[in-house]
Design a protein around this motif. Sequence first.
Motif: not given
Length: 180
Positions: A118-123, A157-163
Amino acid sequence: MEATIEDLKALGHPVRWRILRLCLERAFTNKELSVELDLAPATTLRHVRALVKTNFLVAEPVCTGEHGALQRPYRATARTRGLIITPDDSGLAQQVDLAVLGAHRTELIAAGKDSGRGAKRGVLRLGPESVKSLHRRIEELIAEYPDEPDGEPLSYLWSLAARPQVDPGPQESDGDAIDQ
């Protein structure tokens, strides 16, 4: 604990994160690591030494291996757990983020086509306090799930990245522009 420049340099390569992951489960010798990672022993040893120098990896007592050869196993110290890596002007923090992503990607590929769980991606658009709150809540959630000795070994993997900012495009004019 806040990461030092030396820590950031040591953690800035995906192979080093893979070594740490492998050596967390059990101690590995340089030879075993080089086989597992498909790297030359000298290359592997360079990465191992960088991790030992910064205490992310510790050497265990020398033992006798196959054919009576002496070998030194290494084990991860889990020092990365709780290590605070803050963005810096040198770009080392971003290099560490990219190394973690690279190691995770390599492990996902190596585990095979059925390895995904499972993987999730969003903004999101969040202010500084909400970002802190989100990090804290994720850490609390992960802490609710202690290791189960007979459980499936999983990597997360937990990651937050500035867009990057998006250019809003051409602005409407008041009719003063001349078409050419």
